[in-house]
Scaffold this active site. Sequence first.
Site, mmCIF file in Angstrom:
data_model
loop_
_atom_site.group_PDB
_atom_site.id
_atom_site.type_symbol
_atom_site.label_atom_id
_atom_site.label_comp_id
_atom_site.label_asym_id
_atom_site.label_seq_id
_atom_site.Cartn_x
_atom_site.Cartn_y
_atom_site.Cartn_z
ATOM 1 N NE ARG A 125 0.750 0.246 11.148
ATOM 2 C CZ ARG A 125 0.571 -0.255 9.934
ATOM 3 N NH1 ARG A 125 -0.139 0.409 9.040
ATOM 4 N NH2 ARG A 125 1.111 -1.408 9.584
ATOM 5 C CG HIS A 168 -0.996 4.203 4.364
ATOM 6 N ND1 HIS A 168 -1.659 3.953 5.544
ATOM 7 C CD2 HIS A 168 -0.547 2.984 3.922
ATOM 8 C CE1 HIS A 168 -1.624 2.639 5.794
ATOM 9 N NE2 HIS A 168 -0.961 2.044 4.834
ATOM 10 C CB CYS A 224 -0.942 -0.011 1.202
ATOM 11 S SG CYS A 224 -0.145 -0.366 2.779
#
Length: 340
Positions: A236, A243, A130
Amino acid sequence: MGYKVVVVGATGNVGREMLNILAEREFPVDEIAALASRKSLGTEVSFGDKTLTTKDLDTFDFAGWDMALFAVGSDATKVYAPKAAAAGCVVIDNSSLYRYDPEIPLIVPEVNPDAIEMYSNKNIIANPNCSTAQMVVALKPLHDRAKIKRVVVSTYQSVSGSGKDAIDELWNQTKGMYVPGQEVAPSVYPKQIAFNVIPHIDVFMDSGDTKEEWKMIAETKKIVDSSIKVTATCVRVPVFVGHSESINIEFEDFLDEDEAREILRTAPGILVVDKREAGGYVTPVECVGDFATFISRIRQDVTVENGLNLWCVSDNLRKGAALNAVQIAELLGRRVLKKG
């Protein structure tokens, strides 16, 4: 005629999103099957205005189906993807299992669509990580103009990239901070994620990089250009979906920030929102549910020769996973199968 499509892992976050996007983009489907493991067998999932009942992945016969979008982990993919491919069903795999196999194409349709021709090697196509997917969409049009030498990227990755349990952990930890006696200890993550950031995604490697950082390096080289030097720090953050990436790019040739902005404005899959004022940029909250990769904060980096900085935001469940897989399916249909 349309296609006979299978979605494997249809009850998970990415599998459900695949079904949503297939319906939203009006993918030419003649027949669709939603597959799940036995523990989720019979669960109902939505496909447009239809409701599908999941079938058993273990006993499903892939013969006669055109393509299968896989949204399960590498262990299950290793068992079932070769079965589907051997039955003549083209696999589009969202796991990391096949990404680094030189015989299997790793595709972001806006970046390297010609690689689709390699699908016939093993009847399998890999979907990138991703964090890589959104970055290479931004890099490719700039690379075509000025040739990228080096990329330094820091990511700010949402918890949805770790699945539903991680979303629940962030939610419950956040509530627990305010309700005495309801504190929630870390389980999915090694440290508290609520009101915190964790510079650790996937396992650590001997080099000191994490596996997530290594993925971004290896995949960018495979998708865009093997000569590009990439270094990444993946973090994170306590965001549910979306994101973000701070990307520093060093080019072989000078590229003015204004020209870069115009190149990105006309590039496929990108929306530029770049005003030098309060709120003149995109944040993860605003990108949720959108197909685009958003670029903001485009500016010269004067500390290196031919340097540029930019901010890149995308819905990781969409462009980072489900949308890219559906776009690959569309590309496969247009270029190869030609039924829809």
